[in-house]
Enzyme design. Structure first.
Site, PDB file in Angstrom:
ATOM      1  CB  CYS A 195      -2.294  -2.387   4.977  1.00 60.77           C
ATOM      2  SG  CYS A 195      -3.681  -2.340   5.498  1.00 60.77           S
ATOM      3  CE  LYS A 254      -4.239  -4.352   0.874  1.00 66.94           C
ATOM      4  NZ  LYS A 254      -4.936  -3.108   2.692  1.00 66.94           N
ATOM      5  CG  ASP A 307      -2.124  -0.838   1.126  1.00 64.56           C
ATOM      6  OD1 ASP A 307      -2.144  -1.753   0.537  1.00 64.56           O
ATOM      7  OD2 ASP A 307      -3.211  -1.180   2.240  1.00 64.56           O
TER       8      ASP A 307
END
Length: 203
Positions: free
Chosen positions: A155, A110, A12
């Protein structure tokens, strides 16, 4: 060069998680150059990308009277309410402009299901719905993962824990991650990862 069984997983590294973004992680962009340099050591590089619809249920804006960073209970368990971020097709959802995305063999998107959040690169937050990453890694014969990215305590943490539970050897490069540290979440994440055998290095 690492062996072909060892992959780099970049979590990310997107505009909304870097300075000026909707959910900026302190010093988020500071890790980009180091991640780019590390890519040359790996035959396999995988990126993950938060990819939310505009009405995602994890957004505080979708819950009347609620503010960002409040906790609520969802059908799959506790959920932090976030500012709107990484909305599909937005500039905030794009990778950091200096990240070497051309080195990616695979991009896992996601959080695209409106009713459930997804921190981990492997599962949605119900810990059951898979992203497909496990099968991809198994098919390529990858057994060892080095993880970098944002944020250490969310994450990256969830991805590292799931990878360890699935039997992958995991090395977390702490110098190439940054944390939100929400109410002590960083210390808790580090303890939880260590308990599962995640190795942590700073270089």
């Amino acid at each position: 060069m690492k062996p072909a069984t060892h992959a780099l997983l970049v979590i990310d590294v997107q505009n909304d998680f870097c300075e000026g973004g909707a959910l900026a992680v302190p010093e988020g962009s500071a890790i980009v150059a180091g991640i780019n340099a590390l890519m040359d050591d790996y035959a396999a590089v995988i990126l993950t990308q938060d990819w939310h619809p505009a009405d995602h249920s994890s957004f505080a804006s979708q819950h009347e009277g609620r503010a960002p960073l409040e906790m609520i209970e969802m059908p799959y368990g506790p959920q932090v309410l976030w500012p709107d971020h990484c909305v599909q097709g937005s500039a905030g959802a794009e990778f950091h402009p200096e990240l070497r995305t051309n080195r990616a063999d695979l991009i896992i998107r996601k959080g695209f299901r409106p009713a459930i959040d997804s921190y981990s690169a492997f599962f949605e937050n119900d810990h059951q719905t898979p992203t497909g990453l496990k099968g991809y890694l198994r098919n390529r014969g990858i057994t060892h993962l080095t993880m970098v990215g944002l944020a250490t305590d969310f994450c990256v943490n969830y991805s590292a824990q799931d990878a360890a539970k699935l039997g992958f050897a995991v090395d977390l490069r702490r110098d190439l991650c940054r944390a939100i540290d929400l109410g002590g979440s960083l210390a808790t994440a580090l303890d939880d990862m260590a308990a599962l055998g995640v190795m942590m290095s700073k270089c």
